[in-house]
Write a protein that holds these residues in place. Structure first.
Motif, mmCIF file in Angstrom:
data_model
loop_
_atom_site.group_PDB
_atom_site.id
_atom_site.type_symbol
_atom_site.label_atom_id
_atom_site.label_comp_id
_atom_site.label_asym_id
_atom_site.label_seq_id
_atom_site.Cartn_x
_atom_site.Cartn_y
_atom_site.Cartn_z
ATOM 1 N N SER A 666 40.250 53.505 64.241
ATOM 2 C CA SER A 666 40.268 52.574 65.364
ATOM 3 C C SER A 666 40.308 51.160 64.799
ATOM 4 O O SER A 666 39.548 50.840 63.892
ATOM 5 C CB SER A 666 39.025 52.773 66.234
ATOM 6 O OG SER A 666 39.004 51.876 67.322
ATOM 7 N N PRO A 667 41.201 50.302 65.313
ATOM 8 C CA PRO A 667 41.406 48.993 64.693
ATOM 9 C C PRO A 667 40.269 48.016 64.933
ATOM 10 O O PRO A 667 39.466 48.155 65.853
ATOM 11 C CB PRO A 667 42.697 48.503 65.356
ATOM 12 C CG PRO A 667 42.755 49.200 66.677
ATOM 13 C CD PRO A 667 42.124 50.546 66.446
ATOM 14 N N GLY A 668 40.241 46.978 64.071
ATOM 15 C CA GLY A 668 39.252 45.921 64.180
ATOM 16 C C GLY A 668 38.603 45.653 62.828
ATOM 17 O O GLY A 668 38.666 46.492 61.921
ATOM 18 N N LEU A 669 38.004 44.486 62.687
ATOM 19 C CA LEU A 669 37.319 44.100 61.461
ATOM 20 C C LEU A 669 35.935 43.585 61.831
ATOM 21 O O LEU A 669 35.809 42.653 62.629
ATOM 22 C CB LEU A 669 38.109 43.015 60.719
ATOM 23 C CG LEU A 669 37.499 42.491 59.414
ATOM 24 C CD1 LEU A 669 37.463 43.587 58.357
ATOM 25 C CD2 LEU A 669 38.302 41.295 58.903
ATOM 26 N N VAL A 670 34.876 44.198 61.252
ATOM 27 C CA VAL A 670 33.500 43.864 61.621
ATOM 28 C C VAL A 670 32.640 43.785 60.371
ATOM 29 O O VAL A 670 32.781 44.589 59.445
ATOM 30 C CB VAL A 670 32.922 44.925 62.588
ATOM 31 C CG1 VAL A 670 31.418 44.767 62.732
ATOM 32 C CG2 VAL A 670 33.573 44.815 63.955
ATOM 33 N N PHE A 671 31.729 42.798 60.357
ATOM 34 C CA PHE A 671 30.689 42.740 59.330
ATOM 35 C C PHE A 671 29.372 43.132 59.982
ATOM 36 O O PHE A 671 29.061 42.694 61.101
ATOM 37 C CB PHE A 671 30.566 41.325 58.762
ATOM 38 C CG PHE A 671 29.413 41.154 57.803
ATOM 39 C CD1 PHE A 671 29.503 41.595 56.490
ATOM 40 C CD2 PHE A 671 28.224 40.579 58.219
ATOM 41 C CE1 PHE A 671 28.442 41.445 55.607
ATOM 42 C CE2 PHE A 671 27.158 40.419 57.348
ATOM 43 C CZ PHE A 671 27.264 40.861 56.036
ATOM 44 N N GLY A 672 28.586 43.974 59.322
ATOM 45 C CA GLY A 672 27.330 44.391 59.945
ATOM 46 C C GLY A 672 26.370 45.047 58.985
ATOM 47 O O GLY A 672 26.584 45.084 57.762
ATOM 48 N N GLU A 673 25.304 45.613 59.560
ATOM 49 C CA GLU A 673 24.210 46.218 58.806
ATOM 50 C C GLU A 673 24.155 47.711 59.110
ATOM 51 O O GLU A 673 24.153 48.121 60.273
ATOM 52 C CB GLU A 673 22.894 45.551 59.191
ATOM 53 C CG GLU A 673 21.697 46.018 58.380
ATOM 54 C CD GLU A 673 20.438 45.228 58.695
ATOM 55 O OE1 GLU A 673 19.356 45.842 58.713
ATOM 56 O OE2 GLU A 673 20.545 44.013 58.938
ATOM 57 N N ILE A 752 27.834 45.514 55.091
ATOM 58 C CA ILE A 752 29.188 45.955 54.751
ATOM 59 C C ILE A 752 30.221 45.379 55.718
ATOM 60 O O ILE A 752 29.904 44.995 56.848
ATOM 61 C CB ILE A 752 29.313 47.501 54.747
ATOM 62 C CG1 ILE A 752 28.995 48.065 56.136
ATOM 63 C CG2 ILE A 752 28.429 48.124 53.703
ATOM 64 C CD1 ILE A 752 29.211 49.557 56.224
ATOM 65 N N TRP A 753 31.463 45.337 55.244
ATOM 66 C CA TRP A 753 32.612 45.050 56.093
ATOM 67 C C TRP A 753 33.303 46.368 56.436
ATOM 68 O O TRP A 753 33.513 47.206 55.565
ATOM 69 C CB TRP A 753 33.613 44.148 55.363
ATOM 70 C CG TRP A 753 33.183 42.719 55.245
ATOM 71 C CD1 TRP A 753 32.535 42.134 54.196
ATOM 72 C CD2 TRP A 753 33.371 41.691 56.227
ATOM 73 N NE1 TRP A 753 32.302 40.805 54.447
ATOM 74 C CE2 TRP A 753 32.821 40.498 55.699
ATOM 75 C CE3 TRP A 753 33.962 41.652 57.491
ATOM 76 C CZ2 TRP A 753 32.830 39.293 56.384
ATOM 77 C CZ3 TRP A 753 33.980 40.451 58.180
ATOM 78 C CH2 TRP A 753 33.414 39.294 57.641
ATOM 79 N N VAL A 754 33.643 46.547 57.705
ATOM 80 C CA VAL A 754 34.400 47.716 58.149
ATOM 81 C C VAL A 754 35.761 47.238 58.638
ATOM 82 O O VAL A 754 35.844 46.515 59.637
ATOM 83 C CB VAL A 754 33.680 48.468 59.288
ATOM 84 C CG1 VAL A 754 34.502 49.675 59.740
ATOM 85 C CG2 VAL A 754 32.301 48.926 58.834
ATOM 86 N N ASP A 755 36.801 47.629 57.915
ATOM 87 C CA ASP A 755 38.174 47.249 58.272
ATOM 88 C C ASP A 755 38.860 48.453 58.898
ATOM 89 O O ASP A 755 39.388 49.317 58.195
ATOM 90 C CB ASP A 755 38.919 46.776 57.018
ATOM 91 C CG ASP A 755 40.350 46.357 57.310
ATOM 92 O OD1 ASP A 755 40.777 46.465 58.484
ATOM 93 O OD2 ASP A 755 41.039 45.932 56.372
ATOM 94 N N GLY A 756 38.821 48.522 60.235
ATOM 95 C CA GLY A 756 39.436 49.633 60.944
ATOM 96 C C GLY A 756 40.937 49.533 61.027
ATOM 97 O O GLY A 756 41.605 50.476 61.463
ATOM 98 N N ASN A 757 41.496 48.403 60.594
ATOM 99 C CA ASN A 757 42.960 48.263 60.586
ATOM 100 C C ASN A 757 43.572 48.986 59.395
ATOM 101 O O ASN A 757 44.639 49.585 59.500
ATOM 102 C CB ASN A 757 43.347 46.777 60.527
ATOM 103 C CG ASN A 757 42.775 45.994 61.690
ATOM 104 O OD1 ASN A 757 42.934 46.385 62.837
ATOM 105 N ND2 ASN A 757 42.099 44.890 61.396
ATOM 106 N N ASN A 758 42.862 48.929 58.261
ATOM 107 C CA ASN A 758 43.406 49.488 57.021
ATOM 108 C C ASN A 758 42.566 50.620 56.445
ATOM 109 O O ASN A 758 42.880 51.136 55.377
ATOM 110 C CB ASN A 758 43.539 48.376 55.971
ATOM 111 C CG ASN A 758 44.460 47.264 56.447
ATOM 112 O OD1 ASN A 758 45.647 47.495 56.641
ATOM 113 N ND2 ASN A 758 43.915 46.066 56.647
ATOM 114 N N GLY A 759 41.462 50.989 57.133
ATOM 115 C CA GLY A 759 40.626 52.094 56.664
ATOM 116 C C GLY A 759 39.840 51.755 55.418
ATOM 117 O O GLY A 759 39.687 52.598 54.532
#
Length: 764
Positions: A666-673, A752-759
């Motif tokens: 699923s697309p999107g870019l998020v930084f989180g815990e 961490i960074w989660v890049d749902g655009n590029n996996g």
């Protein structure tokens, strides 16, 4: 209130909780433990508070560490790590009073209560809280000492150290210096020989392997801050034994080129219980649901017993469910001179060694059947889809269970067993048939669409394009359920309607040992806040308009395939919604049988045949449960090849890798815990940060409440067409799968960074 000073504590005072009791024993034995005391109850009078302040002032009013010390905490069975509260560097009377109160009250935090209920079961109410006050050390260095390797249970001490407070070592904020007995260990940082000798002496004093927290103060003096048994050491050796025995069994039972596929059961979060597995296994055996599904599509099906000990295509591999795809080809077309080879995906390859006279004679008929099935799959999918939708209407009318949970309390033992047998048999013989047809059609249509796009888009753009279409073009009943869940979470008046419609679902819903929302009642809901993401209800651009912009003459064919895939995926979610109603009642009936036989949750560690035969054996059930629990740490890929299994199990540790590539769901870019969820049953989200990244082995639509509390999702299992992917896209959550052992690799608090655009996952 009773006050126990460290230098007064003896072995008879074991009611003081693991942490305080251990510190007192070590202090009395002459080990370098900073001074302290233990409170057994909350102080209530000024006199009791003054007693504490007086002791503190006699110590020259140092900074204090104030920690919980529950009975059973820091034991060899449970560590209670992070479940109760700790406060550091407390340096005034107000802070002391507040911290002590908070420590006693932390026992009643939701997370701590859930932890006790999960691990201590019926003993959870007996846990008593004590509070430890200890003089803080101002450390140059802090660290841990293990008397044996906690990862393998192999002999040889291990030391890790960092500058400053040890909290940064435990939380992972600092990378430690690492020393091992097996390697030549020298350092100028501190007196390593003194630490080792002290650690071994403490181990000998307690008579078991230990884990020590230590510090070197500003005067270069060693201080022991905590000691506890190394938890789950027996589990490590048992885990090693289980791996060796299972490898031996597989090698002696199957040809080395055997292939298994676990993708069908990607939603099982960890190995399934015995009851769950026994029912699904039956669905993949002779003349049952999977065989009927094959026949509806024109394949041969399973009319004879399969040549394995389970008589089913579904087999246990390290207690997980895998379909033996090496046995599939003859069930499709009959005897053929082909073997399966695994490259990126399993493929048939001609094998002259398999050619026999009988096979040679039958080959023309086999090839004709292959052509017929191929033609039907390309021309009749729409017809099958319509038939599948009609069957769903009939199924929903006759199979939705409206019985209240207490219905089963009112019937006789004989009726209860008859109902159980009926529900189980219907499920594995009939209920799963059309959903399995649909899964096959979805796979076929997905491959067809990918093939069409190969000549239109670059190879690395196809998955990204398909993800985009799935994100904007699908509207499922799961999405409606998620919307209703959110409303019911915020408005208790809407919960009755929600339960009537969706109460048969819940987190981890394919696993029968997990409760449904109906059972959880108000505990099923997590209050959502205004800043949480809205559902993906609309898009500025349609899939059809994107297809129309493609530079190809195949636009019409691509659009037709897309619409077929969309309709199939939406229908699959409708089937699952209805299918889980009778499935949930298998659980409810099993629970009533368990209640009458007084065997608790061990009912789920009996097969359905054993339950029908009243063959209840608690010792056998416990052994199965314990073995399954130990198997959770074993990593297995979705497609598994026996010849490569040993290499997978002994592959090198990758814990130091800082970034990971997986599959974009699923697309999107998020930084989180990070918050890791290993079991969806007992989760306290009250204290989750606003930017939580949910990490799990797998998820399903029943995790709705956890999805609503998360900004992104990482899973080990699940493809772009999985339920997890659909739910994440519908909820606008970036999601990535295929991250090996993510639920074991990451830990709570990781940034961490989660890049749902590029996996891609990147550790910050």
């Amino acid at each position: 209130m009773s006050t126990y000073y460290f230098d007064q504590i003896t072995k008879k005072d074991n009611f003081l909780g693991g942490k305080g009791f251990t510190l007192g024993l070590m202090k009395n034995a002459g080990f370098p433990v900073p001074d302290g005391l233990i409170l057994t109850e909350m102080p209530v009078s000024d006199k009791e508070w003054d007693e504490i302040y007086s002791w503190w002032k006699k110590q020259s009013s140092p900074k204090l560490a104030i920690r919980s010390s529950a009975i059973g905490e820091d034991s060899s069975e449970q560590s209670f790590a992070g479940q109760n509260s700790s406060y550091l560097n407390i340096d005034n009377e107000t802070g002391i009073k507040t911290s002590i109160k908070n420590c006693f009250q932390s026992m009643y935090k939701k997370s701590s209560a859930l932890y006790r209920e999960h691990f201590l079961k019926e003993r959870s109410d007996l846990v008593k809280m004590n509070v430890v006050l200890q003089v803080m050390v101002n450390p140059k260095l802090s660290g841990v000492f293990f008397s044996v390797d906690p990862r393998t249970n192999e002999a040889g001490w291990i030391i890790e150290a960092i500058e400053g407070l040890g909290e940064d070592l435990v939380s992972g904020k600092k990378t430690p210096w690492h020393f091992e007995e097996k390697k030549v260990a020298t350092t100028k940082l501190f007196n390593i020989e003194e630490l080792v000798n002290t650690g071994i002496a403490i181990r000998n004093f307690f008579g078991h392997e230990i884990d020590i927290e230590w510090a070197i103060d500003q005067d270069n003096k060693l201080k022991i801050l905590q000691a506890r048994p190394i938890t789950a050491l027996s589990g490590k050796s048992e885990e090693k034994r289980i791996i060796e025995e299972e490898l031996k069994r597989l090698k002696s039972t199957y040809p080395t080129n055997t292939l298994w596929d676990g993708g069908t059961f990607a939603e099982w979060n960890g190995p399934p219980s015995e009851l769950t597995f026994s029912i699904w296994k039956e669905a993949f055996s002779k003349q049952h649901a999977f065989s009927k599904a094959l026949k509806k599509l024109g394949y041969l099906g399973i009319d004879e017993e399969l040549p394995n000990e389970s008589h089913s295509l579904l087999e246990r591999i390290f207690n997980r469910g895998y379909v033996n795809i090496s046995m599939l080809a003859p069930l499709y077309f009959g005897p053929i001179p082909y073997r399966l080879e695994l490259k990126s995906t399993p493929k048939l390859k001609f094998d002259f060694k398999k050619m026999t006279l009988k096979m040679f004679i039958l080959t023309p008929f086999t090839m004709l059947r292959m052509l017929k099935v191929g033609l039907r799959l390309s021309t009749q999918r729409q017809q099958w889809l319509l038939e599948c939708a009609k069957e769903l209407t009939v199924f929903s009318d006759k199979s939705f269970r409206v019985k209240e949970l207490d219905h089963y309390q009112k019937i006789s033992d004989l009726e209860l067993h008859e109902l159980f047998q009926r529900e189980v048999t219907l499920f594995y013989e009939d209920h799963l048939t059309w959903p399995l047809v649909l899964i096959t059609l979805i796979e076929s249509t997905s491959q067809s669409l990918r093939s069409l796009l190969k000549g239109v888009l670059p190879h690395d753009e196809i998955d990204k394009c398909l993800n985009q279409w799935l994100s904007i073009g699908i509207h499922t009943v799961t999405m409606e359920m998620n919307e209703d869940y959110k409303k019911a979470s915020n408005d208790p008046a809407k919960r009755i309607h929600f339960m009537q419609k969706y109460g048969h679902r819940g987190p981890g819903e394919l696993e029968l040992s997990h409760p449904r929302w109906m059972e959880l009642s108000d505990n099923a809901f997590f209050k959502s806040s205004a800043d949480e993401r809205a559902m993906n209800n609309s898009s500025l651009k349609s899939v059809e308009s994107e297809i129309n912009e493609l530079k190809t003459y195949k636009k019409q064919v691509i659009e037709k395939e897309w619409k077929l895939l969309r309709d199939m995926l939406e229908l699959r979610e409708k089937w699952k919604m209805s299918l889980l109603s009778p499935y949930s009642h298998i659980r409810y009936i099993a629970l009533e049988i368990s209640k009458r036989n007084k065997i608790g949750n061990e009912i789920f560690w009996h097969s359905f045949q054993e339950i029908l035969n009243n063959d209840f054996n608690l010792s056998r059930a416990k052994k199965r449960r314990d073995t399954t629990e130990l198997s959770k740490s074993v990593y297995l890929p979705t497609i598994l090849e026996l010849s490569k299994l040993e290499n997978i199990l002994t592959s090198k540790d990758e814990s130091n890798i800082k970034s990971f590539n997986g599959m974009a769901l699923s697309p999107g870019l998020v930084f989180g815990e990070v918050r890791v969820v290993n079991s969806p049953d007992n989760i306290d989200v009250d204290n989750w940060p606003k930017n939580t990244i949910l990490v799990a082995e797998s998820t399903d639509p029943g995790w709705t409440g956890l999805f609503l509390k998360s900004k992104a999702v990482i899973v080990e299992k699940g493809g772009v067409l999985s339920h997890c992917a659909i739910v994440a896209r519908e909820m606008n959550l970036p999601a990535v799968s295929g991250i090996k052992q993510c639920h074991l690799r990451f830990k709570d608090g990781d940034k961490i960074w989660v890049d749902g655009n590029n996996g891609r996952i990147t550790l910050a």
